[in-house]
Design an enzyme around this catalytic site. Structure first.
Site, PDB file in Angstrom:
ATOM      1  N   ARG A  51      -9.786   0.819   8.714  1.00  0.00           N
ATOM      2  CA  ARG A  51      -9.317  -0.531   9.006  1.00  0.00           C
ATOM      3  C   ARG A  51     -10.382  -1.347   9.733  1.00  0.00           C
ATOM      4  O   ARG A  51     -10.148  -2.503  10.031  1.00  0.00           O
ATOM      5  CB  ARG A  51      -8.097  -0.433   9.914  1.00  0.00           C
ATOM      6  CG  ARG A  51      -6.804  -0.914   9.259  1.00  0.00           C
ATOM      7  CD  ARG A  51      -5.722  -0.655  10.277  1.00  0.00           C
ATOM      8  NE  ARG A  51      -4.501  -1.331  10.032  1.00  0.00           N
ATOM      9  CZ  ARG A  51      -3.444  -0.792   9.463  1.00  0.00           C
ATOM     10  NH1 ARG A  51      -3.503   0.415   8.983  1.00  0.00           N
ATOM     11  NH2 ARG A  51      -2.320  -1.479   9.363  1.00  0.00           N
TER      12      ARG A  51
ATOM     13  N   ARG B 296      11.839  -6.262   3.879  1.00  0.00           N
ATOM     14  CA  ARG B 296      11.777  -4.867   4.314  1.00  0.00           C
ATOM     15  C   ARG B 296      12.696  -4.656   5.513  1.00  0.00           C
ATOM     16  O   ARG B 296      13.417  -3.658   5.576  1.00  0.00           O
ATOM     17  CB  ARG B 296      10.324  -4.526   4.669  1.00  0.00           C
ATOM     18  CG  ARG B 296      10.105  -3.095   5.062  1.00  0.00           C
ATOM     19  CD  ARG B 296       8.686  -2.671   4.765  1.00  0.00           C
ATOM     20  NE  ARG B 296       7.807  -2.834   5.916  1.00  0.00           N
ATOM     21  CZ  ARG B 296       6.476  -2.694   5.863  1.00  0.00           C
ATOM     22  NH1 ARG B 296       5.888  -2.448   4.723  1.00  0.00           N
ATOM     23  NH2 ARG B 296       5.746  -2.834   6.943  1.00  0.00           N
TER      24      ARG B 296
ATOM     25  N   LYS C 186       0.833  -1.207   0.000  1.00  0.00           N
ATOM     26  CA  LYS C 186       0.000   0.000   0.000  1.00  0.00           C
ATOM     27  C   LYS C 186       0.873   1.264   0.000  1.00  0.00           C
ATOM     28  O   LYS C 186       0.625   2.182  -0.758  1.00  0.00           O
ATOM     29  CB  LYS C 186      -0.923   0.032   1.235  1.00  0.00           C
ATOM     30  CG  LYS C 186      -1.920  -1.111   1.288  1.00  0.00           C
ATOM     31  CD  LYS C 186      -2.910  -0.932   2.426  1.00  0.00           C
ATOM     32  CE  LYS C 186      -2.275  -0.949   3.815  1.00  0.00           C
ATOM     33  NZ  LYS C 186      -1.695  -2.249   4.199  1.00  0.00           N
TER      34      LYS C 186
ATOM     35  N   ARG D 182      -0.623  -8.900  13.293  1.00  0.00           N
ATOM     36  CA  ARG D 182      -1.168  -7.879  12.386  1.00  0.00           C
ATOM     37  C   ARG D 182      -2.037  -8.537  11.314  1.00  0.00           C
ATOM     38  O   ARG D 182      -3.045  -7.977  10.889  1.00  0.00           O
ATOM     39  CB  ARG D 182      -0.025  -7.074  11.757  1.00  0.00           C
ATOM     40  CG  ARG D 182       0.552  -6.047  12.730  1.00  0.00           C
ATOM     41  CD  ARG D 182       1.956  -5.613  12.370  1.00  0.00           C
ATOM     42  NE  ARG D 182       2.071  -4.961  11.086  1.00  0.00           N
ATOM     43  CZ  ARG D 182       3.213  -4.779  10.428  1.00  0.00           C
ATOM     44  NH1 ARG D 182       4.348  -5.212  10.967  1.00  0.00           N
ATOM     45  NH2 ARG D 182       3.240  -4.177   9.279  1.00  0.00           N
TER      46      ARG D 182
ATOM     47  N   ARG E 283      11.080  -0.864  12.332  1.00  0.00           N
ATOM     48  CA  ARG E 283       9.827  -0.650  13.071  1.00  0.00           C
ATOM     49  C   ARG E 283       9.646  -1.774  14.088  1.00  0.00           C
ATOM     50  O   ARG E 283       9.829  -2.937  13.743  1.00  0.00           O
ATOM     51  CB  ARG E 283       8.650  -0.711  12.095  1.00  0.00           C
ATOM     52  CG  ARG E 283       8.323   0.575  11.416  1.00  0.00           C
ATOM     53  CD  ARG E 283       7.366   0.359  10.257  1.00  0.00           C
ATOM     54  NE  ARG E 283       6.132  -0.338  10.609  1.00  0.00           N
ATOM     55  CZ  ARG E 283       5.103  -0.494   9.768  1.00  0.00           C
ATOM     56  NH1 ARG E 283       5.182  -0.006   8.549  1.00  0.00           N
ATOM     57  NH2 ARG E 283       4.030  -1.140  10.137  1.00  0.00           N
TER      58      ARG E 283
HETATM   59  P1  ADP Z   1       0.854  -2.098   7.978  1.00  0.00           P
HETATM   60  O1  ADP Z   1       2.199  -2.261   7.369  1.00  0.00           O
HETATM   61  O2  ADP Z   1       0.507  -3.178   8.955  1.00  0.00           O
HETATM   62  O3  ADP Z   1      -0.239  -1.862   7.000  1.00  0.00           O
HETATM   63  P2  ADP Z   1       0.660   0.605   9.102  1.00  0.00           P
HETATM   64  O4  ADP Z   1       1.893   1.393   8.999  1.00  0.00           O
HETATM   65  O5  ADP Z   1      -0.501   0.998   8.240  1.00  0.00           O
HETATM   66  O6  ADP Z   1       1.043  -0.898   8.938  1.00  0.00           O
HETATM   67  O7  ADP Z   1       0.129   0.612  10.630  1.00  0.00           O
HETATM   68  C1  ADP Z   1       0.957   0.223  11.690  1.00  0.00           C
HETATM   69  C2  ADP Z   1       0.134   0.095  12.961  1.00  0.00           C
HETATM   70  O8  ADP Z   1      -0.499   1.340  13.263  1.00  0.00           O
HETATM   71  C3  ADP Z   1      -1.023  -0.910  12.895  1.00  0.00           C
HETATM   72  O9  ADP Z   1      -0.615  -2.230  13.147  1.00  0.00           O
HETATM   73  C4  ADP Z   1      -1.944  -0.350  13.990  1.00  0.00           C
HETATM   74  O10 ADP Z   1      -1.481  -0.654  15.288  1.00  0.00           O
HETATM   75  C5  ADP Z   1      -1.801   1.141  13.813  1.00  0.00           C
HETATM   76  N1  ADP Z   1      -2.810   1.674  12.849  1.00  0.00           N
HETATM   77  C6  ADP Z   1      -2.554   2.273  11.659  1.00  0.00           C
HETATM   78  N2  ADP Z   1      -3.690   2.641  11.057  1.00  0.00           N
HETATM   79  C7  ADP Z   1      -4.694   2.272  11.890  1.00  0.00           C
HETATM   80  C8  ADP Z   1      -6.113   2.379  11.831  1.00  0.00           C
HETATM   81  N3  ADP Z   1      -6.733   2.926  10.782  1.00  0.00           N
HETATM   82  N4  ADP Z   1      -6.823   1.873  12.883  1.00  0.00           N
HETATM   83  C9  ADP Z   1      -6.237   1.337  13.937  1.00  0.00           C
HETATM   84  N5  ADP Z   1      -4.905   1.195  14.057  1.00  0.00           N
HETATM   85  C10 ADP Z   1      -4.134   1.664  13.041  1.00  0.00           C
END
Ligand code: ADP
Length: 236
Positions: free
Chosen positions: A88, A127, A13, A150, A139
């Protein structure tokens, strides 16, 4: 152009969002990035979500809904935006819908990047290796064990959004396992197709509205006229 990018962690994404930002001159609104910045800056929100993120769980809906609402109002989002990592959950999607309606900002589409789960763990491992090679900090949730959590969060809380947006007719599903430029091209095509289709649909609806006053009323239900929008839908 206002879009949602949907897909499991590691689906690409972020990568695709960056390319779409360049192509359409719009802003990338990544809730993950915003939350990580809040953690780094030690803001009250950052302190609240730090451990939740590190465990691979989702932060509360109201927290993300508020930061997205504020972010959409920033000048760089005026030209359009890509929501990456939001919504989400179904309640987040409902809150977004209300928010965009109030702000008078309709969505152009929802792009789902579809990937087999097996490939996601490999991608996260890559990554991590690339981040280490660049000498940057990894991270805390880019960890194979946390990734599993996740993925569970994605399956249970986010995947229902695929049928949520499909029912609304705004979903475009793309093969997220193809090479990066191919995925970008497929997204571009899907978005153009979506625009063309919605224009055609609007035209057809206009014609149907005229017809409904006369001929369409005489047609038997369940037997759509060939070539009509409902006929095409019924044959699919
Ligand atoms: P990923 O690589 O899992 O898509 P992101 O960078 O989008 O990771 O998000 C990392 C973390 O931030 C998620 O695992 C969650 O804890 C939190 N997070 C991000 N966006 C949301 C959201 N819309 N609702 C709830 N938690 C979120």
């Amino acid at each position: 152009m206002r879009l949602i990018l949907l897909g499991p962690p590691g689906a690409g994404k972020g990568t695709q969002a960056q390319r779409l930002v360049e192509k359409y001159g719009i802003a990338q609104l990544s809730t993950g990035d915003m939350l990580r910045e809040a953690v780094k800056a030690g803001t009250p929100i950052g302190r609240k979500v730090k451990d939740i993120i590190a465990r691979g769980e989702l932060v509360p809906d109201d927290v993300v809904v508020e930061i997205v609402s504020d972010r959409i109002d920033q000048p760089d989002a005026k030209n359009g935006f890509i929501l990456d990592g939001f919504p989400r959950t179904v309640p987040q999607a409902e809150a977004l819908e209300r928010m965009l309606r109030e702000k008078g900002l309709p969505l152009d589409g929802v792009v789902e990047l579809k990937c087999d789960e097996g490939i996601l763990l490999d991608r996260i491992r890559n990554r991590i290796a690339e981040t280490v090679a660049r000498g940057e900090a990894v991270r805390p949730d880019d960890d194979p064990e946390v990734l599993k959590k996740r993925l569970v969060a994605y399956r249970e809380q986010t995947a229902p959004l695929v049928s949520y947006y499909d029912k609304k007719g705004s979903l475009k599903t793309i093969d997220g396992m193809a090479k990066i430029p191919h995925v970008t091209a497929a997204i571009g095509q899907a978005l153009q197709g979506g625009r063309a289709r919605s224009q055609a649909a609007r035209k057809a609806e206009g014609k149907m509205a005229v017809r409904s006053a006369s001929s369409t009323r005489r047609r038997r239900p369940g037997k759509p006229k060939s070539g009509s929008k409902s006929g095409r839908k019924a044959r699919r």
